[in-house]
Structure formats: C-alpha cells, structure tokens
Write a protein that holds these residues in place. Structure first.
Motif, mmCIF file in Angstrom:
data_model
loop_
_atom_site.group_PDB
_atom_site.id
_atom_site.type_symbol
_atom_site.label_atom_id
_atom_site.label_comp_id
_atom_site.label_asym_id
_atom_site.label_seq_id
_atom_site.Cartn_x
_atom_site.Cartn_y
_atom_site.Cartn_z
ATOM 1 N N MET A 149 9.806 22.857 17.236
ATOM 2 C CA MET A 149 9.284 23.919 16.386
ATOM 3 C C MET A 149 9.147 25.226 17.144
ATOM 4 O O MET A 149 9.450 26.295 16.616
ATOM 5 C CB MET A 149 7.916 23.521 15.801
ATOM 6 N N ILE A 150 8.744 25.147 18.405
ATOM 7 C CA ILE A 150 8.672 26.384 19.195
ATOM 8 C C ILE A 150 10.062 26.975 19.326
ATOM 9 O O ILE A 150 10.265 28.185 19.288
ATOM 10 C CB ILE A 150 8.073 26.127 20.592
ATOM 11 N N GLY A 151 11.048 26.077 19.455
ATOM 12 C CA GLY A 151 12.418 26.556 19.561
ATOM 13 C C GLY A 151 12.902 27.173 18.264
ATOM 14 O O GLY A 151 13.717 28.095 18.266
ATOM 15 N N ALA A 152 12.369 26.665 17.124
ATOM 16 C CA ALA A 152 12.810 27.191 15.839
ATOM 17 C C ALA A 152 12.198 28.541 15.544
ATOM 18 O O ALA A 152 12.624 29.244 14.635
ATOM 19 C CB ALA A 152 12.453 26.202 14.729
ATOM 20 N N LEU A 153 11.217 28.892 16.326
ATOM 21 C CA LEU A 153 10.522 30.160 16.136
ATOM 22 C C LEU A 153 11.486 31.307 16.362
ATOM 23 O O LEU A 153 12.261 31.304 17.298
ATOM 24 C CB LEU A 153 9.406 30.231 17.181
ATOM 25 N N GLY A 154 11.423 32.284 15.456
ATOM 26 C CA GLY A 154 12.306 33.415 15.687
ATOM 27 C C GLY A 154 13.439 33.431 14.691
ATOM 28 O O GLY A 154 13.294 32.977 13.570
ATOM 29 N N ASP A 155 14.568 33.967 15.111
ATOM 30 C CA ASP A 155 15.638 34.119 14.126
ATOM 31 C C ASP A 155 16.346 32.809 13.862
ATOM 32 O O ASP A 155 16.679 32.071 14.764
ATOM 33 C CB ASP A 155 16.635 35.215 14.529
ATOM 34 N N ALA A 156 16.577 32.550 12.605
ATOM 35 C CA ALA A 156 17.273 31.340 12.206
ATOM 36 C C ALA A 156 18.740 31.489 12.586
ATOM 37 O O ALA A 156 19.257 32.597 12.599
ATOM 38 C CB ALA A 156 17.131 31.150 10.701
ATOM 39 N N PRO A 157 19.415 30.386 12.855
ATOM 40 C CA PRO A 157 20.772 30.491 13.395
ATOM 41 C C PRO A 157 21.768 31.188 12.491
ATOM 42 O O PRO A 157 22.699 31.801 12.973
ATOM 43 C CB PRO A 157 21.194 29.044 13.624
ATOM 44 N N LEU A 216 8.105 38.082 18.511
ATOM 45 C CA LEU A 216 8.522 36.729 18.189
ATOM 46 C C LEU A 216 9.829 36.673 17.425
ATOM 47 O O LEU A 216 10.331 35.603 17.136
ATOM 48 C CB LEU A 216 7.414 36.024 17.392
ATOM 49 N N MET A 217 10.402 37.835 17.106
ATOM 50 C CA MET A 217 11.645 37.841 16.342
ATOM 51 C C MET A 217 12.745 37.073 17.039
ATOM 52 O O MET A 217 13.619 36.503 16.412
ATOM 53 C CB MET A 217 12.133 39.292 16.137
ATOM 54 N N ASP A 218 12.713 37.100 18.347
ATOM 55 C CA ASP A 218 13.754 36.379 19.067
ATOM 56 C C ASP A 218 13.262 35.058 19.614
ATOM 57 O O ASP A 218 13.922 34.435 20.425
ATOM 58 C CB ASP A 218 14.266 37.228 20.241
ATOM 59 N N GLY A 219 12.099 34.658 19.214
ATOM 60 C CA GLY A 219 11.579 33.410 19.731
ATOM 61 C C GLY A 219 10.988 33.610 21.117
ATOM 62 O O GLY A 219 11.076 34.673 21.703
ATOM 63 N N ILE A 220 10.370 32.564 21.621
ATOM 64 C CA ILE A 220 9.780 32.647 22.959
ATOM 65 C C ILE A 220 10.843 32.243 23.975
ATOM 66 O O ILE A 220 11.470 31.201 23.832
ATOM 67 C CB ILE A 220 8.560 31.715 23.058
ATOM 68 N N PRO A 221 11.054 33.058 25.000
ATOM 69 C CA PRO A 221 12.123 32.750 25.956
ATOM 70 C C PRO A 221 11.842 31.495 26.771
ATOM 71 O O PRO A 221 10.696 31.137 27.008
ATOM 72 C CB PRO A 221 12.136 33.976 26.886
ATOM 73 N N LEU A 222 12.911 30.869 27.226
ATOM 74 C CA LEU A 222 12.817 29.631 27.990
ATOM 75 C C LEU A 222 11.938 29.790 29.223
ATOM 76 O O LEU A 222 11.115 28.925 29.527
ATOM 77 C CB LEU A 222 14.223 29.184 28.408
ATOM 78 N N VAL A 223 12.095 30.900 29.928
ATOM 79 C CA VAL A 223 11.315 31.113 31.148
ATOM 80 C C VAL A 223 9.834 31.018 30.847
ATOM 81 O O VAL A 223 9.072 30.350 31.539
ATOM 82 C CB VAL A 223 11.612 32.502 31.736
ATOM 83 N N VAL A 224 9.433 31.688 29.777
ATOM 84 C CA VAL A 224 8.019 31.708 29.421
ATOM 85 C C VAL A 224 7.546 30.305 29.057
ATOM 86 O O VAL A 224 6.477 29.862 29.484
ATOM 87 C CB VAL A 224 7.780 32.679 28.244
ATOM 88 N N VAL A 225 8.363 29.580 28.287
ATOM 89 C CA VAL A 225 7.980 28.224 27.900
ATOM 90 C C VAL A 225 7.871 27.344 29.134
ATOM 91 O O VAL A 225 6.896 26.630 29.330
ATOM 92 C CB VAL A 225 9.007 27.631 26.915
ATOM 93 N N GLY A 226 8.881 27.394 29.985
ATOM 94 C CA GLY A 226 8.887 26.557 31.181
ATOM 95 C C GLY A 226 7.716 26.860 32.096
ATOM 96 O O GLY A 226 6.978 25.974 32.520
ATOM 97 N N LEU A 227 7.542 28.140 32.410
ATOM 98 C CA LEU A 227 6.451 28.499 33.317
ATOM 99 C C LEU A 227 5.104 28.229 32.677
ATOM 100 O O LEU A 227 4.174 27.770 33.317
ATOM 101 C CB LEU A 227 6.561 29.974 33.716
ATOM 102 N N GLY A 264 12.725 19.179 23.628
ATOM 103 C CA GLY A 264 12.771 19.567 22.223
ATOM 104 C C GLY A 264 13.067 21.046 22.072
ATOM 105 O O GLY A 264 13.899 21.463 21.270
ATOM 106 N N TYR A 265 12.394 21.842 22.879
ATOM 107 C CA TYR A 265 12.589 23.282 22.800
ATOM 108 C C TYR A 265 14.020 23.663 23.134
ATOM 109 O O TYR A 265 14.670 24.443 22.440
ATOM 110 C CB TYR A 265 11.614 23.976 23.759
ATOM 111 N N VAL A 266 14.522 23.109 24.222
ATOM 112 C CA VAL A 266 15.859 23.473 24.686
ATOM 113 C C VAL A 266 16.930 23.074 23.676
ATOM 114 O O VAL A 266 17.906 23.775 23.466
ATOM 115 C CB VAL A 266 16.114 22.812 26.061
ATOM 116 N N LEU A 267 16.718 21.921 23.045
ATOM 117 C CA LEU A 267 17.746 21.435 22.132
ATOM 118 C C LEU A 267 17.595 21.921 20.704
ATOM 119 O O LEU A 267 18.495 21.749 19.888
ATOM 120 C CB LEU A 267 17.742 19.896 22.131
#
Lengths: 358, 163, 498
Positions: free
Chosen positions: C175-183, C197-208, C436-439
């Motif tokens: 769901m965090i990955g779905a946040l932002g613009d739909a494909p 949040l338009m572009d979703g939360i970036p991977l770096v931010v999620v990971g860190l 989940g986020y990455v995929l």
C-alpha cells in the motif's frame, strides 16, 4: 553655437542609451541555473546537458550553466517551482518537454506554470514514426483503408504523449486498443517485439537505432511519420524517413481528402507540443528584452556551431533546432489552440478511455 | 503494557486498511482495482490477526511477537516503559532538529546537533564536540562542492557552507 | 571468440583501467554511506561524466555501477540498513553477525561471495548473449507478474511462525508503494492533497526510515555499541574461507542472480530476496537463519553482484534497464552517445564484451578494496554508539533529502521511522514490508497489462504455469518444514525463546 549644442546633446543621448543595453546582459562570474523537471539520465536531462556547455560558451560573460534536476509530479513540480521562484534576472531558466506542456494544455489543476507568460529562447523538435506488425498483412498506409482487425498499442497513459498516436490512429479509423501501464516507449518497443502489441511508434533516434533493424529482419513494417515542421509551420514529411507519408498525408491517402475539423486541430496543436517543439528553454515573465535577446543570440550561435551540429546529428535526431523568433512563432501555434478544440480533445479522452482528465 | 500497545498498533493497521478500501472507491476504475482488492483482503487478515492477539492477551501468553525474520530486540533489563519513554525523547529530539534546520538551515543545524549530542549525551569535552561538529560540516561542504549535493535552507539564510 | 579477446585487450589498457579504478573508488566512497548507495549514488555520480570523452567516461561509469552492490554491503552488515537496490537481504544475517562481533567475518564472506558471484555472472553472461534476446522476449507482462509474485512469496519464508503478520506487513509495504501516481491513469492515490506524495514515498526514505531509524533509536536506548560483545571475533579471513567452503551456494546463487537480473524492469528489486529465500528453503538445518548464519550472507551477496552483470543485457540489448541503477547507467550511455538496442548485438558487440570484462575487473578491484577496508571499518562496531549516532542522523537525513530535495523527504523519514520502530517492537517483519513496497508497482502494472491485453487467457501461458508451479512449490516447502518443526517442537524448543 546652437548646432554644436544640438549635436553634443545627441551624442550624449546616444551614449546614455547604449550603456544600459550592454550592462544588463553580462553574466560574467555568474552561475545560471537551468531547471530540468526530470531525473538525471532521462531524455530531457541529456538534452540540457548537451546544450549547457555551449551556452557557457556563447552567453556574454561566459557564465557557468548548471543543470538542476527537479523531477516530480511528471514535471509539474519543477514547472511550478520555476513559476513561483524564478526571478527575471536571466539567472534561472527552465527546460520543458512534451510531458510538461501537455498537462498545461489539458488544464490540469495542479499546473501553476504558464507558457504564455514566459519568453522562449529555443526549441528542439523530435520526430515520431509509426510501424506495424507485418503478420497483419499491411504493407503501406493504403492498406489501412477499411482495415478492421483489432490492434493493440502499448501506452503510458491517456494523458501522456500517447495522445498523438492514439488520436492519429483513431482519425485513421483504426480499431486500436490502448494497453495502459507501460513505462515508456522503450518497454513499448519490447512489447511490440514480443508480440504483446502489434502497432507502435518510436521517436526518431530510437527508431533509427532499433526499429530499422527490425524492419530489415522483416519483423516490422513502417507506416507513417507524424511529420516535421517547415519554416511556415506546416506539417511536412520527416527527413528521417523521407519516403514515408506524414500523418496528414496518410489521412489523405486513406480518406481521399485533407484532414480538418476539431480532431485534427487538436491533434496538430498537441503534435506541436509533443514533437514539433517538444523541448524548449524559457525565461521568466518580465525578463528584460536585452537579457532575452542575449539568450536568443547565444542560441542562434550555438545552432550554427559546427561542433554542435555534430551533436545534433548524433544525439538530437538531426532536426533543425529553432532559436529565437522561429521558436516563438512555432510555440505560439501551440498556445493558440482554440478552447473548443481543447474541449473536444478533453472530451474525447474522457469518453474513449473513461479517464477523468483531472 | 507492551502487549496492549501492540494491540493498539494492530487496531491502527486494521483501520488503515479499512481507510484504504474506503478511499479506493473514489478513484477512477483503472486506478481503483489494485488498492481496493488488496485492502479488502488485508483488512480481513488484519481483523483475524486482531482476534488472535486479543485471545492471546486474554490467555496471558507471553508477548511472543518475535519472528525469525525480524531483528532481535531483547531489552534485557530495561523496562518497557523506559524504552517507550526514551523512544519518545528521541522523536522529540528529531523534531527539534527539524525545527532548527527549518530556522537556520541544514549545515549549521546538524553541526549544532552533533556538538550538543557529543557534549551532553556522550559527555565529551567541548573541544572534541566541536571537532566532531566540524567534521560533519566538512563532509557536507565536500559533497556539496564536488557532487553538487543540496540541503534544506533555513528561513535565515546563511553564507555557504553554513546555510 | 576473438571479439571476446579483443575487448579484453581494450579493457586492460592502462587508461581504461585507471578510469575503472577511479569509478570503483567513487562508487565505494558514496555507496558506503547508508542511503547513498544504489540508485541514489548513481544519480549523484552520473553528472560527473558529462563532458568527459566517451572512452574514459565509459570505464568510469562501469566502475561505479559495478561496486554499488558491493559498497551497499557495509551499511547492511554494520547496521542492518538495506541498500537502495541490492544488499537488502544481507541485513538478515549480516547484522546479527555484526552484533556478535563478527562483522569482519560477515564482510569478508560477503565480498568474496560478491567477487566470485560477479565473475561467474560475467562468465555466464558471455555465454548467454547469443540466446539472450529470445529469452528476454519470452518474458512478457504475464510472466513478469508471476515473477513479482515469486518475489512476494519469499515473504512467507521470512515470516517464520507468524505468517499473518508477515502478509500484513507485506501488505503495508504494497500500500505504501501504491501511494502516489497510479501506473496508467492520471490518478493520485492516498496523497491527502499533498504535493510531496504525488510521486509516492521514495525507496531511500522507506528503507532508511524502516530500518536505519529504529536501529539508531534502539542502540541509543541500549547505550552500548553495535557489537554486543566487547572484542571483535573472527576476522575477514574467516569470512573468505566461509565463502570458499560454500562455493556451491555461491555458484547457484550467482546463476539465479544473472538470470533474474536479465529480466527487464524487475530483476534488480528482488534478486537478493529470491536467493535468500532459496537458500533457506533448500537447507536442512535452518535454525540459525536470521540469527547470524553465514550462508545467509553468502547467498544474497553472490546473487546481487551477478545481477548487475545480468542487468547489462536488457540495458544493452533493449535499452530497458534491468534495475534501478541500470536506469541511471542507461542515461549515462545516452550521454556518451551510445544508443542501446538490437543493433548493439550486431554492430557493437565489442562494447558489450568490454562492459562485461570491465564489470568483472571492477568487481575484483571493488572486492579487494572492500576487504582491505573491512578491518578498520568494523572497529566502528565496538565504539559506544553514542559517538556514531549523531553522524548516523546526519547521513540518514542528508541521504533522504537527496531523494526529492524537499522537506517532505525529512518528514516522511520521521514517519517511516516511527512506523518502523513500532513494527520492530511488536513483531511485524519489516523485510516483508520492504519487499511489498519494492514490488508493489511491478505487481500492479504487470497484472494490469496482462488483464487488459489478454483478458484471462494469460493464466494459461506456459511461462505463467511454470512460474506458478515454482511459487506453489516454494510455499509448500515452507509450510511443510514449519509443520515438521512444530511437531518436533513439542516441549523442548519452548525454552529456546523463539
């Protein structure tokens, strides 16, 4: 006595008038920030970085030209930032691409930037060429007449640059199903090679490198190019594939008459925004004339620089770059699309693809 | 205590997926399918999970919430309430850091942060704390110059490399 | 065959080697800092090559790409912070090893595995190139969806005895990955009207946020050092020996790495998880996975270097990046005037082989330098953490900010951090959330395209069925093992405090 005074005054006035002009447009020891609303390594980023060193060379005072990437919101974030923060001192410029222009034209509520207020410096065109799977039995555009078989096209989205091919196919009477979700024309081409889709287009550089090989292998049949602009703003054949008809020609071949009406007007305006003057550099509103002129002059010099011409050949599709007035005239055609034609297009997108053009 | 908070979190997760379902309804057809169905399934699972947790807490089972997959977090002799308190302190410290950065910009903000932490948490002498702070500042200056990296500017603009 | 030798000669030229080594240094220097590895590192370093002459720049570019998965290993092992695109699964066993004081061993094993994996991957690649095109082409959207699903099924392996929480955690990630613009549609989901949040939360931010932040907090609370023992245990040489001892694991996982790596658009994200899941499923004594089993480090590390090599294939042959760092690498190629595509196999095959050899050599340099650095760097694990904490805060806030250079990054970091900490305390597996986020995007996009294009008949495609069988097989093995274990566990294992 009076004549001498008269002359002296004239000379003094001339001196006074001459000085401010050269004063305003000198960028020595300055850094110019070129905002690119796309990520590092993307098409627009590459475009700007190819131009940047030449602007350093030809702008008065040889300033440093630094590309600042501001990706986000499909380039809307960068555009808005430029609109609200850039000062008219010639130290900030903006590089737009088709995906920046489209939301603007489609009146996306998130868009704050306004091209009608900015001053254009130069524009770079791009071309697109459509091709089809040979198994369908289509050899040239003529065979599209009355062609009813269902086709599939790999699309990024109904409000992306794909409006150009989708509307074109629709106007030609083709039954094309747009499969949404592809992340760009690259994956689109792979989908075509896999047989997942059977009609596709590529931008010229990609076409030359990738699709020509496919055509030679008998795996693709070229149909038409969208076209290129001539000096008077008409759509003519693309020099990359001079034997292929451009879209208006293709339409004529299929229907026997020239295209016209709201569909074609909308198509033409969006074609210009997405291809004819796809990428452009802008100065903010209220930038003084002398600065605008300095930039436009620099652009004109860059275009005639033989070293740069090689770069254009190699990496920018070999299309003639438009500077100054030419760019302005061309982009004005984009801005002049009538509200009815615009509404027609928004309506078309909403009804055909069930997508709210928010 | 910990168990109860654990349940609170599970409740929040369930509510979050519920919200996910609710929000998804308002999206265009193509954009709604995925989040809608995922949220639905997950909401159901979240409810099941919640029931399991209630049952476990009623039976008084140990707070066995560790999985082979997660990083070990054995607190040993530190009581949970202490842990939560220290966590809250840390969060507050972060917020204060952000406020500082917002006011005077990142480089000076983080440098002060480093200095203060070194002095008051690690209990070093002032000069070492300042050395540490300068090391941080130096790093920022280096990457900014060489790699054109950026940092948030504060309301009060300071000269490079402080702001 | 002579093309291969010819390109080797090109690669061995001193000027090229020099550039390669420079690239390796740069990649290591940046990648070693938590959050600045992977895509972020590439994005930061890429502008450096603009304006350089293409031949030198190419060496530099490859050097940088090659060592990103290597340098990512440092933060993974030292603090359990996953890198941007590789070395994610390494945290599972690498970090516990560091806590036992065996960081050097973990690093030694990781780098050796990376080295062998990378070299072997390069070899496999060289052989595969002639058949690469048809293989890549046979992986259409339905097959890629199944592959993403395979990656998701790894969540099952990672959830141990709490499968529901694992699935829920993965769901949170999705769901965090779905946040932002739909494909496919101009629809912005769950953004609460916020531009950030338009572009979703970036991977770096999620990971860190999910991993680094909770670790920093916990280490501060405990008031100790990263290593929970006072002296450093086994050193890097032991790690090297470990990797050599388990050479079959290394080879197996590097094959997995190359093959998954060369599938366009997907490989990079999950290769290390697939390798990690695979090694668990195929080992009898799994007791120690997650607690510091050296094989849990060797498996993903062999795979992730091999995958960079594999990722070159779709990048060069199709112009489609095989992973996030490949996407930036592609940008670099375009700047150098190299247009990837089918013509490359015919016209520029030499360039491809040059790239492969360069990659192999860069791997060697990278591993050597990293091993040399491991001893001094692991000393950091015995320093009281309060000395490191402020710098860690600096790095993670700074790195997060590089994602979109807006305040949203910092705020999102704090939110993800709090979420991550709570998840850690209450037993919600964060690696599942990360997967989940990455995929998330891939799952949605490929499912979408498959259904749009094929209705439901995509379910009957051969590739899909094969992958489905693999997925069910791996899930079944996991459940079967779990059942065996709990029947054995009646009584004696209760005290192990699992």
């Amino acid at each position: 006595m009076k004549k001498i005074t008269y002359f002296l005054v004239l000379i003094l006035m001339a001196v006074f008038l001459a000085v401010p002009t050269s004063y305003g447009a000198d960028f020595s020891h300055k850094t110019i920030e070129w905002i690119i609303p796309f990520g590092v390594g993307g098409g627009s980023d590459v475009w700007a970085r190819l131009y940047a060193p030449f602007f350093q060379k030809y702008l008065p005072g040889n300033p440093i030209v630094a590309v600042k990437n501001m990706p986000g919101g499909g380039s809307i974030v960068g555009g808005n930032h430029f609109h609200t923060r850039a000062r008219p001192d010639g130290l900030t410029v903006f590089g737009s691409s088709g995906s920046t222009t489209f939301p603007y034209l489609l009146e996306n509520p998130k868009v704050k930037y306004d091209f009608s207020k900015y001053k254009i410096v130069f524009a770079s065109p791009v071309g697109g060429i459509a091709y089809i799977n040979p198994d369908l039995g289509v050899k040239t555009v003529k065979d599209l007449k009355g062609f009813g078989k269902p086709l599939a096209y790999a699309s990024q989205g109904a409000t992306s640059l794909d409006i150009i091919p989708l509307l074109a196919f629709d106007m030609m009477g083709l039954n094309v199903k747009a499969v949404f979700g592809y992340k760009g024309r690259g994956p689109g081409r792979v989908a075509f090679e896999q047989g997942e889709t059977n009609i596709d287009y590529q931008t010229s550089t990609a076409y030359i490198k990738n699709v020509r090989a496919l055509i030679e292998m008998g795996k693709a049949v070229p149909l038409m190019s969208w076209g290129a602009l001539d000096d008077d703003g008409n759509i003519v054949r693309d020099a990359v594939e001079p034997d292929l008809p451009c879209m208006p020609e293709a339409y004529e071949i299929v229907y026997g008459k020239k295209p016209k009406g709201p569909a074609f007007n909308a198509w033409k305006a969006f074609f210009l925004a997405g291809f004819g003057v796809q990428k452009a550099m802008w100065l903010p509103e209220k930038t003084p004339e002398d600065i605008v002129q300095a930039y436009r002059d620099a652009a004109t010099k860059i275009i005639t620089d033989p070293e740069f011409q090689q770069i254009v050949e190699k990496s920018l599709g070999g299309y003639p770059q438009l500077a100054g007035e030419k760019a302005r005239k061309a982009f004005d055609q984009v801005l002049e699309v009538s509200p009815q034609d615009r509404k027609w297009l928004i309506n078309w997108i909403e009804t055909k693809y069930n997508v709210k053009v928010k | 205590m910990m168990r109860n908070l654990g349940i609170v979190f599970s409740v929040l997760v369930t509510l979050a997926f519920g919200y996910g379902i609710y929000e998804a309804f308002s999206y265009a057809y193509l954009a709604k399918i995925f989040p809608l169905y995922i949220s639905l399934v997950l909401c159901v699972l979240a409810v099941i999970n919640l029931i399991q947790e209630f049952r476990a807490s009623r039976k008084g089972l140990g707070a066995d919430s560790k999985t082979t997959a997660d990083l070990e977090s054995e607190w040993g002799d530190i009581p949970m309430s202490d842990v939560l308190q220290r966590f809250s302190v840390f969060v507050v410290v972060m917020i204060v850091l952000y406020a500082l950065v917002w006011l005077i910009g990142y480089p000076l903000g983080i440098t002060l942060f480093i200095i203060i932490l070194y002095r008051y948490v690690s209990r070093t002498k002032w000069h070492w704390a300042i050395v540490a702070g300068l090391a941080g500042l130096g790093f920022l200056a280096l990457v900014s110059k060489l790699l054109y990296m950026d940092w948030p500017e504060g309301i009060f603009k300071l000269p490079w490399p402080l702001g | 065959m002579d093309v291969i030798l010819q390109s080797l000669a090109v690669v061995l030229q001193p000027s090229h080697l020099l550039m390669l080594i420079c690239g390796v240094f740069m990649g290591l220097a940046i990648g070693i800092l938590p959050g600045l590895g992977g895509i972020v590192g590439m994005t930061i370093l890429l502008p450096v090559i603009y304006g350089m002459d293409p031949h030198s720049a190419f060496g530099l570019l490859i050097g940088m790409v090659a060592v990103i998965p290597t340098s990512d290993t440092f933060p993974s092992v030292m603090m359990g912070i996953p890198g941007s695109s590789a070395s994610q699964a390494t945290i599972m066993d690498g970090y516990p090893l560091a806590k036992k004081g065996e960081a050097a061993r973990a690093l030694g094993a990781a780098f050796t595995a990376s080295l062998i994996g990378g070299l072997f991957g390069a070899l496999v690649l060289t052989i595969i190139i002639p058949i690469a095109r048809p293989v890549v082409l046979s992986f259409g959207s339905p097959e890629l969806f199944m592959l993403a699903l395979l990656g998701m099924s790894m969540v099952g392996v990672l959830s141990g005895n709490k499968p529901i929480k694992g699935i829920l955690a993965a769901g949170i990630g999705v769901m965090i990955g779905a946040l932002g613009d739909a494909p496919a549609v101009p629809e912005y989901r769950y953004t609460f009207g916020l531009d950030y949040l338009m572009d979703g939360i970036p991977l770096v931010v999620v990971g860190l946020g999910l991993f680094a932040f909770p670790e920093i907090v916990d280490l501060m609370i405990k008031g100790r050092s990263i290593a929970e023992v006072t002296t450093l245990g086994k050193g890097w040489l032991d790690g090297v020996k470990d990797a050599l001892k388990h050479k079959f694991i290394v080879l197996r996982c590097s094959v997995i790495g190359v093959i998954v790596g060369f599938l366009p658009g997907l490989g990079g994200s999950v290769v290390d998880w697939i390798a990690y899941g695979h090694i668990i499923q195929t080992t009898k004594d799994r007791e120690n996975f997650g607690k510091g089993d050296i094989r849990g480090v060797i498996a993903p590390e062999s795979a992730n270097n091999a995958k960079e090599g594999g990722g070159l294939i779709p990048t060069f042959l199709f112009g489609i990046p095989g992973s996030g760092s490949m996407a930036v690498f592609l940008g670099g190629l375009l700047i150098l005037g190299i247009q990837p595509g089918p013509s490359m196999v015919t016209e520029h095959v030499d360039l491809i082989y040059t790239a492969i050899w360069s990659l192999a050599l860069a791997n060697v340099f990278g591993a050597a330098i990293s091993i040399a650095l491991s001893k001094p760097i692991t000393r950091l694990t015995v320093i009281p953490f309060s000395y490191l904490a402020p710098f860690m805060v600096l790095i993670i806030t700074f790195a997060s900010y590089q994602a979109t250079r807006s305040w949203g990054d910092l705020i999102a970091l704090l939110f993800m951090g709090i979420l991550g900490w709570v998840m850690k305390q209450y037993g919600w597996p964060r690696p599942a959330a990360l997967i989940g986020y990455v995929l998330s995007n891939n799952l949605e996009t490929y499912l979408f395209i498959s259904v749009q294009r094929y209705g439901f008949e995509w379910l009957t495609r051969t590739g899909v069925i094969v992958l489905a069988v693999i997925i069910i097989g791996s899930l079944a093995m996991g459940i079967f093992y779990q059942a065996k274990k709990s029947s054995k566990a009646s009584g004696s294992e209760e005290g192990k405090g699992k």
